[in-house]
Design a protein around this motif. Sequence first.
Motif, PDB file in Angstrom:
ATOM      1  N   PRO A 252       2.802  -5.912 -14.758  1.00  0.00           N
ATOM      2  CA  PRO A 252       1.681  -6.375 -13.653  1.00  0.00           C
ATOM      3  C   PRO A 252       1.094  -6.946 -12.914  1.00  0.00           C
ATOM      4  CG  PRO A 252       0.409  -6.044 -16.031  1.00  0.00           C
ATOM      5  CD  PRO A 252       2.102  -6.615 -15.940  1.00  0.00           C
ATOM      6  N   ALA A 253       2.127  -8.035 -12.826  1.00  0.00           N
ATOM      7  CA  ALA A 253       1.798  -8.885 -10.961  1.00  0.00           C
ATOM      8  C   ALA A 253       2.524  -8.465  -9.959  1.00  0.00           C
ATOM      9  CB  ALA A 253       2.874  -9.848 -11.987  1.00  0.00           C
ATOM     10  N   TYR A 254       3.677  -7.537 -10.093  1.00  0.00           N
ATOM     11  CA  TYR A 254       4.127  -7.037  -9.222  1.00  0.00           C
ATOM     12  C   TYR A 254       3.208  -5.643  -8.630  1.00  0.00           C
ATOM     13  CZ  TYR A 254       7.406  -2.923  -6.664  1.00  0.00           C
ATOM     14  OH  TYR A 254       7.866  -2.525  -6.443  1.00  0.00           O
ATOM     15  N   LEU A 255       3.046  -4.887  -9.829  1.00  0.00           N
ATOM     16  CA  LEU A 255       1.716  -3.860  -9.661  1.00  0.00           C
ATOM     17  C   LEU A 255       0.231  -4.555  -8.504  1.00  0.00           C
ATOM     18  CD1 LEU A 255       1.469  -1.011 -12.530  1.00  0.00           C
ATOM     19  CD2 LEU A 255       2.414  -0.886 -10.217  1.00  0.00           C
ATOM     20  N   ALA A 256      -0.341  -5.441  -9.145  1.00  0.00           N
ATOM     21  CA  ALA A 256      -0.834  -6.583  -8.566  1.00  0.00           C
ATOM     22  C   ALA A 256      -0.747  -6.775  -7.253  1.00  0.00           C
ATOM     23  CB  ALA A 256      -1.692  -8.329  -9.240  1.00  0.00           C
ATOM     24  N   ARG A 257       0.841  -7.361  -7.241  1.00  0.00           N
ATOM     25  CA  ARG A 257       0.438  -7.867  -5.247  1.00  0.00           C
ATOM     26  C   ARG A 257       0.861  -6.588  -4.687  1.00  0.00           C
ATOM     27  NH1 ARG A 257       4.927 -10.802  -8.529  1.00  0.00           N
ATOM     28  NH2 ARG A 257       6.585  -9.419  -7.923  1.00  0.00           N
ATOM     29  N   LEU A 258       1.132  -4.955  -5.066  1.00  0.00           N
ATOM     30  CA  LEU A 258       1.117  -3.730  -4.154  1.00  0.00           C
ATOM     31  C   LEU A 258      -0.786  -3.352  -3.952  1.00  0.00           C
ATOM     32  CD1 LEU A 258       3.631  -1.779  -5.930  1.00  0.00           C
ATOM     33  CD2 LEU A 258       4.029  -3.340  -4.170  1.00  0.00           C
ATOM     34  N   GLY A 259      -1.584  -4.374  -4.710  1.00  0.00           N
ATOM     35  CA  GLY A 259      -2.954  -3.952  -4.721  1.00  0.00           C
ATOM     36  C   GLY A 259      -3.387  -2.520  -5.549  1.00  0.00           C
ATOM     37  N   LEU A 260      -2.565  -2.854  -6.985  1.00  0.00           N
ATOM     38  CA  LEU A 260      -2.869  -1.803  -7.501  1.00  0.00           C
ATOM     39  C   LEU A 260      -3.103  -2.769  -9.004  1.00  0.00           C
ATOM     40  CD1 LEU A 260      -0.240   0.701  -7.340  1.00  0.00           C
ATOM     41  CD2 LEU A 260      -2.882   0.521  -6.588  1.00  0.00           C
TER      42      LEU A 260
ATOM     43  N   ASN B 171       0.891  -1.234  -0.302  1.00  0.00           N
ATOM     44  CA  ASN B 171      -0.288   0.141  -0.194  1.00  0.00           C
ATOM     45  C   ASN B 171       0.677   1.398  -0.576  1.00  0.00           C
ATOM     46  OD1 ASN B 171      -2.939  -1.634   0.025  1.00  0.00           O
ATOM     47  ND2 ASN B 171      -2.247  -1.769   2.398  1.00  0.00           N
ATOM     48  N   PRO B 172       1.477   1.413  -0.930  1.00  0.00           N
ATOM     49  CA  PRO B 172       1.714   2.690  -0.839  1.00  0.00           C
ATOM     50  C   PRO B 172       1.218   3.504  -1.665  1.00  0.00           C
ATOM     51  CG  PRO B 172       2.910   1.094  -3.172  1.00  0.00           C
ATOM     52  CD  PRO B 172       2.210  -0.056  -2.273  1.00  0.00           C
ATOM     53  N   LYS B 173       1.798   5.269  -1.303  1.00  0.00           N
ATOM     54  CA  LYS B 173       0.874   6.599  -1.222  1.00  0.00           C
ATOM     55  C   LYS B 173       1.428   6.908  -2.352  1.00  0.00           C
ATOM     56  CE  LYS B 173      -1.898   9.541   0.509  1.00  0.00           C
ATOM     57  NZ  LYS B 173      -2.046  11.176   2.411  1.00  0.00           N
ATOM     58  N   THR B 174       2.145   7.345  -2.667  1.00  0.00           N
ATOM     59  CA  THR B 174       3.222   7.817  -3.431  1.00  0.00           C
ATOM     60  C   THR B 174       3.923   7.150  -4.320  1.00  0.00           C
ATOM     61  OG1 THR B 174       2.717   9.898  -2.205  1.00  0.00           O
ATOM     62  CG2 THR B 174       4.446  10.382  -3.905  1.00  0.00           C
ATOM     63  N   ILE B 175       3.805   6.824  -5.420  1.00  0.00           N
ATOM     64  CA  ILE B 175       4.823   5.826  -6.435  1.00  0.00           C
ATOM     65  C   ILE B 175       5.452   6.417  -7.335  1.00  0.00           C
ATOM     66  CG2 ILE B 175       5.437   3.572  -7.443  1.00  0.00           C
ATOM     67  CD1 ILE B 175       2.584   2.649  -6.283  1.00  0.00           C
ATOM     68  N   PHE B 176       6.776   6.706  -7.170  1.00  0.00           N
ATOM     69  CA  PHE B 176       7.069   7.339  -8.158  1.00  0.00           C
ATOM     70  C   PHE B 176       7.959   6.009  -9.092  1.00  0.00           C
ATOM     71  CE2 PHE B 176      10.111  10.867 -10.463  1.00  0.00           C
ATOM     72  CZ  PHE B 176      10.970  10.103 -11.556  1.00  0.00           C
TER      73      PHE B 176
ATOM     74  N   GLY C  80      -4.012   5.217 -21.058  1.00  0.00           N
ATOM     75  CA  GLY C  80      -4.567   6.159 -20.467  1.00  0.00           C
ATOM     76  C   GLY C  80      -4.051   6.580 -19.435  1.00  0.00           C
ATOM     77  N   ALA C  81      -2.767   6.932 -18.929  1.00  0.00           N
ATOM     78  CA  ALA C  81      -1.984   8.116 -18.319  1.00  0.00           C
ATOM     79  C   ALA C  81      -2.276   8.378 -18.245  1.00  0.00           C
ATOM     80  CB  ALA C  81      -0.554   7.294 -18.582  1.00  0.00           C
ATOM     81  N   ARG C  82      -2.767   9.633 -17.522  1.00  0.00           N
ATOM     82  CA  ARG C  82      -3.414  11.471 -17.515  1.00  0.00           C
ATOM     83  C   ARG C  82      -2.371  11.973 -17.534  1.00  0.00           C
ATOM     84  NH1 ARG C  82      -7.204   8.586 -14.192  1.00  0.00           N
ATOM     85  NH2 ARG C  82      -6.365   9.794 -12.557  1.00  0.00           N
ATOM     86  N   ALA C  83      -1.385  11.719 -16.723  1.00  0.00           N
ATOM     87  CA  ALA C  83      -0.181  12.705 -16.301  1.00  0.00           C
ATOM     88  C   ALA C  83       1.062  12.433 -16.624  1.00  0.00           C
ATOM     89  CB  ALA C  83       0.093  12.957 -14.964  1.00  0.00           C
ATOM     90  N   VAL C  84       2.015  12.270 -17.910  1.00  0.00           N
ATOM     91  CA  VAL C  84       2.907  11.074 -18.222  1.00  0.00           C
ATOM     92  C   VAL C  84       4.481  12.796 -18.181  1.00  0.00           C
ATOM     93  CG1 VAL C  84       4.284  10.393 -20.128  1.00  0.00           C
ATOM     94  CG2 VAL C  84       1.802   9.309 -19.432  1.00  0.00           C
TER      95      VAL C  84
ATOM     96  N   LEU D 181      -4.890   4.496  -7.249  1.00  0.00           N
ATOM     97  CA  LEU D 181      -3.288   4.971  -6.557  1.00  0.00           C
ATOM     98  C   LEU D 181      -4.602   6.512  -6.032  1.00  0.00           C
ATOM     99  CD1 LEU D 181       0.163   4.914  -6.803  1.00  0.00           C
ATOM    100  CD2 LEU D 181      -1.465   4.517  -5.429  1.00  0.00           C
ATOM    101  N   ALA D 182      -4.495   7.544  -7.035  1.00  0.00           N
ATOM    102  CA  ALA D 182      -5.861   8.662  -7.125  1.00  0.00           C
ATOM    103  C   ALA D 182      -6.864   8.820  -6.209  1.00  0.00           C
ATOM    104  CB  ALA D 182      -5.947   9.213  -8.799  1.00  0.00           C
ATOM    105  N   GLU D 183      -7.520   7.598  -6.801  1.00  0.00           N
ATOM    106  CA  GLU D 183      -8.801   7.283  -5.479  1.00  0.00           C
ATOM    107  C   GLU D 183      -8.625   7.212  -4.280  1.00  0.00           C
ATOM    108  OE1 GLU D 183     -10.997   4.513  -9.327  1.00  0.00           O
ATOM    109  OE2 GLU D 183     -10.330   3.664  -8.729  1.00  0.00           O
ATOM    110  N   ARG D 184      -7.173   6.611  -4.018  1.00  0.00           N
ATOM    111  CA  ARG D 184      -7.135   6.210  -2.771  1.00  0.00           C
ATOM    112  C   ARG D 184      -6.613   7.468  -1.909  1.00  0.00           C
ATOM    113  NH1 ARG D 184      -3.984   0.966  -2.936  1.00  0.00           N
ATOM    114  NH2 ARG D 184      -5.074  -0.576  -4.205  1.00  0.00           N
ATOM    115  N   GLY D 185      -6.627   8.323  -2.335  1.00  0.00           N
ATOM    116  CA  GLY D 185      -6.034   9.723  -2.450  1.00  0.00           C
ATOM    117  C   GLY D 185      -4.198  10.232  -2.253  1.00  0.00           C
ATOM    118  N   GLY D 186      -3.650   8.879  -3.183  1.00  0.00           N
ATOM    119  CA  GLY D 186      -2.541   8.608  -3.094  1.00  0.00           C
ATOM    120  C   GLY D 186      -2.247   9.502  -5.409  1.00  0.00           C
TER     121      GLY D 186
END
Length: 236
Positions: free
Chosen positions: A228-236, A3-8, A104-108, A82-87
């Motif tokens: 996708p597998a890695y992000l899924a493990r992060l709950g994303l 559950n990281p809030k801010t990911i770079f 679909g990425a909004r900010a690149v 992440l945006a839906e969670r306030g991240g």
Amino acid sequence: MKNPKTIFVLTGAGVSAESGLGTFRDRGGLWARFDPMKLATPEAYAADPDTVLDFYNHRRRGVVAAVPNAAHAALARAETRLAERGGRLFLCTQNVDDLHERAGARAVTHMHGELLKARCTACEAVTPWHGDLTRADACPACGAAGRMRPDVVWFGEMPKHLDAIERALTAADLFVAVGTSGAVYPAAGYVRLAKARGIPTCEVNLEPSDNADAFDTAEYGPASVALPAYLARLGL
């Protein structure tokens, strides 16, 4: 890390390779087949603009024809969740294609510019440009002819948005590099900057990068599968 809030996220050519866009430094990559000093420098453009423009016209056609893959889509989903969670997911790419946006990425943040844009060397205006670019083309902003070039960062030029990138990196809870060679600076130095600030780091790549030893953890495999597998493990 749960559950990281801010990911770079830093992405490189390996993210778009499965969409048919060539990498640069791998065996058989663009710079193994072409001399970058003759195609990707301000001096090369000044000496032989037609050859340089033809090279980028070919690459631009490839970008227009390419389709985003599962890695691009996974990052777009992660940005939304992440945006839906306030991240926040700060997506910084070394790529000059628009596949993140089309997925679909909004900010690149494009630190090496965008191939589907042209810049006028007379007035510095930047214009969307999806077709071929020639010396006969005039700048839509100032009308100057023969002064348009791809809005990409060439060797010897300063990458874009460096201050914003560093601010975002220092504010992150997690640093992830995806499909990068680890050979091009300043991007290759971001993992050590993150570590110096105590930020966990992960490499997602087809094989270990040149700076793989700097990462805390790694996930290896095709980006369309490993990311996708890695992000899924992060709950994303």
